[in-house]
Design a protein around this motif. Structure first.
Motif, PDB file in Angstrom:
ATOM      1  N   TYR A  98       0.814  -1.213   0.000  1.00  0.00           N
ATOM      2  CA  TYR A  98       0.000   0.000   0.000  1.00  0.00           C
ATOM      3  C   TYR A  98       0.851   1.268   0.000  1.00  0.00           C
ATOM      4  O   TYR A  98       0.424   2.306  -0.525  1.00  0.00           O
ATOM      5  N   LEU A  99       2.047   1.206   0.561  1.00  0.00           N
ATOM      6  CA  LEU A  99       2.943   2.360   0.497  1.00  0.00           C
ATOM      7  C   LEU A  99       3.402   2.578  -0.948  1.00  0.00           C
ATOM      8  O   LEU A  99       3.495   3.717  -1.418  1.00  0.00           O
ATOM      9  N   SER A 100       3.656   1.492  -1.658  1.00  0.00           N
ATOM     10  CA  SER A 100       4.018   1.593  -3.074  1.00  0.00           C
ATOM     11  C   SER A 100       2.846   2.135  -3.885  1.00  0.00           C
ATOM     12  O   SER A 100       3.033   2.949  -4.801  1.00  0.00           O
ATOM     13  N   LEU A 101       1.627   1.681  -3.548  1.00  0.00           N
ATOM     14  CA  LEU A 101       0.435   2.190  -4.227  1.00  0.00           C
ATOM     15  C   LEU A 101       0.291   3.688  -3.997  1.00  0.00           C
ATOM     16  O   LEU A 101       0.030   4.460  -4.938  1.00  0.00           O
ATOM     17  N   LEU A 102       0.473   4.115  -2.756  1.00  0.00           N
ATOM     18  CA  LEU A 102       0.346   5.530  -2.414  1.00  0.00           C
ATOM     19  C   LEU A 102       1.322   6.375  -3.222  1.00  0.00           C
ATOM     20  O   LEU A 102       0.938   7.376  -3.844  1.00  0.00           O
ATOM     21  N   HIS A 103       2.581   5.977  -3.235  1.00  0.00           N
ATOM     22  CA  HIS A 103       3.583   6.768  -3.945  1.00  0.00           C
ATOM     23  C   HIS A 103       3.471   6.591  -5.456  1.00  0.00           C
ATOM     24  O   HIS A 103       3.904   7.470  -6.214  1.00  0.00           O
TER      25      HIS A 103
ATOM     26  N   ILE B  42       7.887  11.859 -19.171  1.00  0.00           N
ATOM     27  CA  ILE B  42       8.600  10.578 -19.250  1.00  0.00           C
ATOM     28  C   ILE B  42       9.146  10.195 -17.879  1.00  0.00           C
ATOM     29  O   ILE B  42       9.072   9.032 -17.457  1.00  0.00           O
ATOM     30  N   TYR B  43       9.693  11.189 -17.187  1.00  0.00           N
ATOM     31  CA  TYR B  43      10.232  10.958 -15.836  1.00  0.00           C
ATOM     32  C   TYR B  43       9.152  10.419 -14.907  1.00  0.00           C
ATOM     33  O   TYR B  43       9.372   9.448 -14.167  1.00  0.00           O
ATOM     34  N   TRP B  44       7.951  11.026 -14.931  1.00  0.00           N
ATOM     35  CA  TRP B  44       6.878  10.603 -14.038  1.00  0.00           C
ATOM     36  C   TRP B  44       6.377   9.201 -14.375  1.00  0.00           C
ATOM     37  O   TRP B  44       6.070   8.414 -13.481  1.00  0.00           O
ATOM     38  N   VAL B  45       6.268   8.894 -15.664  1.00  0.00           N
ATOM     39  CA  VAL B  45       5.823   7.549 -16.059  1.00  0.00           C
ATOM     40  C   VAL B  45       6.782   6.505 -15.511  1.00  0.00           C
ATOM     41  O   VAL B  45       6.369   5.510 -14.892  1.00  0.00           O
ATOM     42  N   CYS B  46       8.070   6.727 -15.724  1.00  0.00           N
ATOM     43  CA  CYS B  46       9.076   5.755 -15.283  1.00  0.00           C
ATOM     44  C   CYS B  46       9.190   5.722 -13.760  1.00  0.00           C
ATOM     45  O   CYS B  46       9.412   4.659 -13.165  1.00  0.00           O
ATOM     46  N   LEU B  47       9.027   6.875 -13.097  1.00  0.00           N
ATOM     47  CA  LEU B  47       9.057   6.906 -11.640  1.00  0.00           C
ATOM     48  C   LEU B  47       7.914   6.087 -11.055  1.00  0.00           C
ATOM     49  O   LEU B  47       8.089   5.342 -10.086  1.00  0.00           O
ATOM     50  N   THR B  48       6.728   6.208 -11.671  1.00  0.00           N
ATOM     51  CA  THR B  48       5.570   5.432 -11.203  1.00  0.00           C
ATOM     52  C   THR B  48       5.817   3.934 -11.364  1.00  0.00           C
ATOM     53  O   THR B  48       5.509   3.135 -10.471  1.00  0.00           O
ATOM     54  N   ILE B  49       6.382   3.546 -12.513  1.00  0.00           N
ATOM     55  CA  ILE B  49       6.709   2.132 -12.740  1.00  0.00           C
ATOM     56  C   ILE B  49       7.689   1.647 -11.678  1.00  0.00           C
ATOM     57  O   ILE B  49       7.554   0.548 -11.123  1.00  0.00           O
ATOM     58  N   SER B  50       8.686   2.496 -11.373  1.00  0.00           N
ATOM     59  CA  SER B  50       9.699   2.132 -10.376  1.00  0.00           C
ATOM     60  C   SER B  50       9.069   1.869  -9.017  1.00  0.00           C
ATOM     61  O   SER B  50       9.435   0.917  -8.321  1.00  0.00           O
ATOM     62  N   ARG B  51       8.107   2.704  -8.620  1.00  0.00           N
ATOM     63  CA  ARG B  51       7.512   2.567  -7.287  1.00  0.00           C
ATOM     64  C   ARG B  51       6.644   1.315  -7.159  1.00  0.00           C
ATOM     65  O   ARG B  51       6.425   0.825  -6.063  1.00  0.00           O
ATOM     66  N   PHE B  52       6.150   0.807  -8.275  1.00  0.00           N
ATOM     67  CA  PHE B  52       5.420  -0.449  -8.232  1.00  0.00           C
ATOM     68  C   PHE B  52       6.347  -1.655  -8.402  1.00  0.00           C
ATOM     69  O   PHE B  52       6.090  -2.727  -7.865  1.00  0.00           O
ATOM     70  N   LEU B  53       7.445  -1.479  -9.153  1.00  0.00           N
ATOM     71  CA  LEU B  53       8.315  -2.595  -9.506  1.00  0.00           C
ATOM     72  C   LEU B  53       9.333  -2.940  -8.428  1.00  0.00           C
ATOM     73  O   LEU B  53       9.500  -4.104  -8.055  1.00  0.00           O
TER      74      LEU B  53
ATOM     75  N   CYS C 299      16.070  11.196 -18.402  1.00  0.00           N
ATOM     76  CA  CYS C 299      14.990  11.477 -17.448  1.00  0.00           C
ATOM     77  C   CYS C 299      14.149  10.232 -17.203  1.00  0.00           C
ATOM     78  O   CYS C 299      13.749   9.951 -16.063  1.00  0.00           O
ATOM     79  N   GLY C 300      13.884   9.475 -18.274  1.00  0.00           N
ATOM     80  CA  GLY C 300      13.132   8.226 -18.110  1.00  0.00           C
ATOM     81  C   GLY C 300      13.893   7.227 -17.254  1.00  0.00           C
ATOM     82  O   GLY C 300      13.339   6.647 -16.308  1.00  0.00           O
ATOM     83  N   LEU C 301      15.168   7.033 -17.568  1.00  0.00           N
ATOM     84  CA  LEU C 301      15.987   6.101 -16.796  1.00  0.00           C
ATOM     85  C   LEU C 301      16.197   6.614 -15.366  1.00  0.00           C
ATOM     86  O   LEU C 301      16.254   5.830 -14.417  1.00  0.00           O
ATOM     87  N   GLY C 302      16.283   7.953 -15.218  1.00  0.00           N
ATOM     88  CA  GLY C 302      16.425   8.529 -13.886  1.00  0.00           C
ATOM     89  C   GLY C 302      15.197   8.266 -13.026  1.00  0.00           C
ATOM     90  O   GLY C 302      15.306   7.937 -11.841  1.00  0.00           O
ATOM     91  N   GLY C 303      14.012   8.396 -13.618  1.00  0.00           N
ATOM     92  CA  GLY C 303      12.785   8.075 -12.886  1.00  0.00           C
ATOM     93  C   GLY C 303      12.712   6.605 -12.527  1.00  0.00           C
ATOM     94  O   GLY C 303      12.303   6.238 -11.418  1.00  0.00           O
ATOM     95  N   LEU C 304      13.142   5.751 -13.449  1.00  0.00           N
ATOM     96  CA  LEU C 304      13.086   4.310 -13.211  1.00  0.00           C
ATOM     97  C   LEU C 304      14.049   3.878 -12.112  1.00  0.00           C
ATOM     98  O   LEU C 304      13.745   2.977 -11.312  1.00  0.00           O
ATOM     99  N   THR C 305      15.216   4.519 -12.046  1.00  0.00           N
ATOM    100  CA  THR C 305      16.229   4.110 -11.062  1.00  0.00           C
ATOM    101  C   THR C 305      16.069   4.793  -9.703  1.00  0.00           C
ATOM    102  O   THR C 305      16.672   4.355  -8.717  1.00  0.00           O
TER     103      THR C 305
END
Length: 324
Positions: free
Chosen positions: A137-142, A256-267, A306-312
């Motif tokens: 749920y913390l991952s969902l929130l973020h 792009i940064y936000w899309v990848c950041l969101t993926i990171s927080r779930f992954l 920016c995409g890779l930065g959000g993902l990492t």
């Protein structure tokens, strides 16, 4: 089909309220990054002063985080969340009427207070609401912060088609206040807060916590993660305009940064690694990809960075909140 119990419904109401507040927070926190060029032009800000707005927001955020332990047991987390949401909404509306650069900086500090309090207490209340599935749920929130961060530039751009930057600030501020009102209603019908059972933090507790060198390192890491994310969001759009003469690509890079950041927080929570190892790995990879994007001096390379930065790096703040 099984009907949900009353307790489950109340928990769901609280969860939805927290997610609404997180999206509202993301909208308010996206305003400056999206409209930074317009604000700089409106106030004819030059040189190093262009970075003072994000610096003042960080000052307010740091002050709020330092004061947060003193609020424990005195105010419920949900009261602080709602008050912080009001600060973000009212601060945005007032920014629309700022007549001087000094007033603008003062409002940045004010909004920073709301950012610091809401960021900490949203995570804490989600942990209280879902103690057994806290990581999920913390991952969902973020993740919802990422959704808000991705959606906000699109909404602000739509507003800018017929409004000035002041109108966009006012419009988003009113949206934030409406979201806070909806969350307040859901909190009232939801599961009761556990604040009444929380003990007030004593001076001895604070002394014991801050006497640990490990805790100081964790706090520094958490603050640096927040500052890093805030700086990237605010800096990218301005950098694209100054270096490549375009605002549109800067907005695309942020999306792009936000899309990848969101993926990171779930992954990343699904990776079986120790939290600090995850944090360290993400920090190193983020530094490498962003350095490469800047040194290559290419719009396409920086968008990819920016995409890779959000993902990492997307997982770093939730990880640090969990560890602290």
């Amino acid at each position: 089909m099984m009907q949900m119990s009353d307790d489950a419904i109340k928990v769901r109401h609280v969860t939805i309220a927290l997610l609404i507040c997180m999206v509202a927070y993301a909208f308010a926190n996206s305003l400056l990054s999206v409209l930074l060029n317009d604000v700089i032009d409106a106030f004819s800000i030059a040189g190093a002063k262009q970075g003072l707005m994000t610096s003042m927001m960080s000052v307010g955020t740091l002050a709020a985080i330092l004061v947060t332990p003193l609020l424990q047991g005195r105010f419920s987390k949900r009261s602080v969340i709602l008050a912080s949401g009001v600060i973000l909404g009212v601060g945005s509306v007032l920014t629309a009427s700022a007549g001087s650069f000094f007033t603008l900086l003062a409002l940045c500090v004010f909004i920073g207070l709301g950012v610091g309090w809401i960021d900490v207490d949203l995570s804490a209340d989600m942990l209280d609401t879902h103690p057994r599935d806290s990581t999920k749920y913390l991952s969902l929130l973020h993740g919802f912060y990422g959704v808000g961060g991705l959606t906000a530039p699109l909404v602000i751009a739509a507003m800018m088609a017929s409004l000035s930057w002041r109108g966009a600030y006012r419009g988003v501020g009113l949206l934030v206040l409406a979201a806070v009102g909806a969350a307040a209603l859901l909190f009232r019908s939801g599961q009761k807060s556990a604040a009444a059972s929380e003990e007030k933090l004593k001076r001895a507790d604070l002394s014991a916590y801050f006497s640990s060198g490990r805790n100081w390192v964790l706090i520094a890491c958490a603050l640096l993660s927040f500052v890093m994310q805030t700086t990237i969001i605010a800096w990218v759009v301005r950098y694209f305009k100054l270096s490549f003469g375009t605002d549109a690509l800067g907005g695309a890079a942020i999306s792009i940064y936000w899309v990848c950041l969101t993926i990171s927080r779930f992954l990343f929570p699904r990776l079986h690694m120790k939290p600090m190892r995850l944090y360290t790995l993400g920090s190193l990879l983020f530094a490498l990809v962003m350095a490469a994007g800047i040194l290559l001096h290419s719009p396409a390379a920086l968008c990819v960075a920016c995409g890779l930065g959000g993902l990492t790096s997307g997982h770093m703040i939730p990880v640090m909140i969990g560890v602290c």
